[in-house]
Every structure is written in structure tokens, then in C-alpha cells.
Design an enzyme around this catalytic site. Structure first.
Site, PDB file in Angstrom:
ATOM      1  N   ASP A  75       0.816  -0.999  -0.123  1.00 44.14           N
ATOM      2  CA  ASP A  75       0.109  -0.051  -0.197  1.00 44.14           C
ATOM      3  C   ASP A  75       0.907   1.446   0.130  1.00 44.14           C
ATOM      4  O   ASP A  75       2.065   1.179   0.160  1.00 44.14           O
ATOM      5  CB  ASP A  75      -1.092   0.030   1.118  1.00 44.14           C
ATOM      6  CG  ASP A  75      -0.315  -0.043   2.571  1.00 44.14           C
ATOM      7  OD1 ASP A  75       0.773  -0.374   2.723  1.00 44.14           O
ATOM      8  OD2 ASP A  75      -1.236   0.234   3.536  1.00 44.14           O
ATOM      9  N   TYR A  77       3.005   4.656   0.779  1.00 42.15           N
ATOM     10  CA  TYR A  77       3.717   5.112   2.127  1.00 42.15           C
ATOM     11  C   TYR A  77       2.678   6.161   2.869  1.00 42.15           C
ATOM     12  O   TYR A  77       2.023   6.746   2.036  1.00 42.15           O
ATOM     13  CB  TYR A  77       4.933   6.252   1.610  1.00 42.15           C
ATOM     14  CG  TYR A  77       5.863   5.192   0.845  1.00 42.15           C
ATOM     15  CD1 TYR A  77       6.532   4.285   1.386  1.00 42.15           C
ATOM     16  CD2 TYR A  77       6.311   5.560  -0.349  1.00 42.15           C
ATOM     17  CE1 TYR A  77       7.787   3.478   0.727  1.00 42.15           C
ATOM     18  CE2 TYR A  77       7.235   5.013  -1.302  1.00 42.15           C
ATOM     19  CZ  TYR A  77       7.918   3.752  -0.468  1.00 42.15           C
ATOM     20  OH  TYR A  77       8.868   3.177  -1.281  1.00 42.15           O
ATOM     21  N   PHE A  88       6.334   1.734  -4.478  1.00 41.26           N
ATOM     22  CA  PHE A  88       7.781   1.911  -4.025  1.00 41.26           C
ATOM     23  C   PHE A  88       8.446   3.422  -4.285  1.00 41.26           C
ATOM     24  O   PHE A  88       9.586   3.911  -3.879  1.00 41.26           O
ATOM     25  CB  PHE A  88       8.801   0.854  -4.745  1.00 41.26           C
ATOM     26  CG  PHE A  88       8.408  -0.613  -4.147  1.00 41.26           C
ATOM     27  CD1 PHE A  88       8.718  -0.870  -2.851  1.00 41.26           C
ATOM     28  CD2 PHE A  88       7.827  -1.518  -4.885  1.00 41.26           C
ATOM     29  CE1 PHE A  88       8.420  -1.900  -2.282  1.00 41.26           C
ATOM     30  CE2 PHE A  88       7.500  -2.771  -4.338  1.00 41.26           C
ATOM     31  CZ  PHE A  88       7.982  -2.940  -3.311  1.00 41.26           C
ATOM     32  N   HIS A 199      10.033  -9.647   0.227  1.00 39.47           N
ATOM     33  CA  HIS A 199       9.780  -8.054   0.107  1.00 39.47           C
ATOM     34  C   HIS A 199      11.143  -7.416   0.173  1.00 39.47           C
ATOM     35  O   HIS A 199      12.012  -7.876   0.949  1.00 39.47           O
ATOM     36  CB  HIS A 199       8.720  -7.795   0.943  1.00 39.47           C
ATOM     37  CG  HIS A 199       8.325  -6.113   0.775  1.00 39.47           C
ATOM     38  ND1 HIS A 199       9.017  -5.002   1.250  1.00 39.47           N
ATOM     39  CD2 HIS A 199       7.124  -5.912   0.334  1.00 39.47           C
ATOM     40  CE1 HIS A 199       8.326  -4.092   1.056  1.00 39.47           C
ATOM     41  NE2 HIS A 199       7.358  -4.385   0.265  1.00 39.47           N
TER      42      HIS A 199
END
Length: 246
Positions: A75, A77, A88, A199
Site C-alpha cells: 500500500d 507510503y 515504491f 519483499h
């Protein structure tokens, strides 16, 4: 704050490019879609700080027919000035978050190319890298606050739309939530390839059995797409040091 959502969510759906529109309109007209829109609009009216200001920006920058790579995040930031509607990515001038720093370091390790001081990945999006989060909004200082409100249904529909395309696409699936989408991609007879890893968060980037650091996904996907006549350029704008991976 310019990065927060202030307009009704329907306005974001109205602005979706034509290629994605059949998917987003089907979702918007569904019971889940209407429930999501009502939830987001109610939170904004109640004074909640919701990021980003353009939840569907990834679709605007990367047309469906232009998608060559899909990178799936979790999701947005949840800090001020960070989220810009691309998984990202952060705007120029914003400090690199740890996960993005590890992405840049793996890019440098894998391809030997300089990386960027800026954390903006707009250049990737404009070259056909769909930077899609599983959940497209979040409230300030509250990660995963909009999870399970309906965004995941749209994400699945968007991934299915890409997977239905006739030209090869590379899916880079990092983290458990992204790896769970592999079954939507790895369908016999389709030309796509998926690569799976942990991740890039410092908590998991080096963990077995699929560490992100050392995964080689950038070179592997570049070779796959070049062989298919759809080369991807992973170079970043504004070359500079990324810092040490963790």
C-alpha cells in the site's frame, strides 16, 4: 498538503485512460467498488489525511497496451510527502525509504549500473513498468489502514487484464502478498513470466528461502523481454549513490 486526497474518488476513476477503462468501470459499478468509494469519500469528509492525491496514477502513466513489467507493492507510503501513486516510488528530494534503497542496491548489484539519488520511478512507469500497489490509498501514519476495503479486488482485475494481453510481460512479485498473485499470471499457454522473491524491506530482504538481495530479477526480466522483442531499460535518471543495502 498537495499529496493528500481531497477530491471525490469518482474523479480519479473518471480520469482513467481508455485502455484501462473497461476494467476500472466494471469495478466502479460493482457493489465492492461502490462500497470502497463511499468508504474513502467518508474518511476524507471526516478529515482523515488520505494518501496519495492521485490513487490511480500508475494507470495514467502506464497504458495497458504498453505494460512490459509489473511490480506489485503493498500500500502507499503513509508519511507526508512520500506517496505519489506509484508502488515504491517517492517524489524527487524525498529521502529514500529502506525498501526502495534495497531495490536500488539490487539494481546496482545485478546490472552494475549507477543508481539514482532521487527515489522517483516515474521514468520506469513511462517505459512500461506498471508500479501497482495492492491497496491504493492509506491514512497518515496508519499502514494498511485501507486494506480489505475493496482495493484488492481492483488490483486482481488489473493484473488479470495485463495477464490477458498477447505480448509477453515480466511480473516481479516481491513479498508474500505479491507472490500470492502468481497463480493469476502463470497460466499455461500465456507468454508471460513471473519472478518471486521476498519483499525488499530490511526485515526480509536477505531472508531464506527467496532473499530479495541477490535475486537477479532485473537482469533476468531484461533478458526475457529482450528475447521477446520488448526490451526494457532499467536505468534511472539522475545517477548517484544509493547507499548500503541492509
Amino acid at each position: 498538503m498537495a499529496d493528500r486526497l481531497t477530491t471525490p474518488l469518482d474523479a480519479a476513476f473518471d480520469a482513467v485512460p481508455a485502455g484501462w477503462r473497461p476494467v476500472t468501470e466494471a469495478f466502479r459499478g460493482s457493489a465492492v467498488g461502490r462500497s470502497l468509494i463511499e468508504f474513502i469519500d467518508a474518511r476524507v469528509r471526516a478529515g482523515a489525511v488520505v494518501y496519495p492525491s492521485e490513487p490511480l496514477r500508475a494507470l495514467a502513466l502506464t497504458p495497458l497496451e504498453a505494460v512490459r513489467v509489473v511490480i506489485l507493492g503493498q500500500d502507499p507510503y503513509h508519511g507526508p510527502g512520500q506517496a505519489e501513486g506509484l508502488a515504491f516510488s517517492v517524489p524527487p528530494g524525498v529521502k529514500l525509504p529502506p525498501s526502495l534503497r534495497n531495490i536500488f542496491n539490487e539494481l546496482q548489484r545485478d546490472l552494475g549500473s549507477p543508481v539514482a539519488a532521487s527515489g522517483s520511478l516515474v521514468c520506469w512507469a513511462e517505459r512500461g513498468v506498471l508500479l501497482l500497489n495492492a491497496v491504493l490509498t492509506v491514512e497518515a501514519s496508519a499502514p494498511a489502514s485501507h486494506a480489505k476495503q475493496g482495493w484488492e479486488g481492483l488490483t486482481d482485475m488489473l493484473i488479470d487484464a495485463v495477464a490477458a494481453q498477447p505480448l509477453p510481460v515480466a511480473f516481479l512479485l516481491w513479498g508474500a502478498h505479491a507472490r500470492a498473485k502468481a497463480g493469476r499470471v502463470d497460466v499455461p499457454g500465456r507468454p508471460h513470466r513471473s519472478w518471486l522473491a521476498n519483499h525488499p524491506s530490511p526485515l526480509s530482504a536477505r531472508r531464506a528461502p527467496q532473499p530479495f538481495i541477490g535475486c537477479g530479477h532485473f537482469s533476468a526480466s531484461a533478458a526475457f523481454l529482450a528475447g521477446a522483442g520488448r526490451p526494457i531499460d532499467w536505468a534511472l535518471q539522475g545517477a548517484g549513490p544509493a547507499g548500503r543495502a541492509v
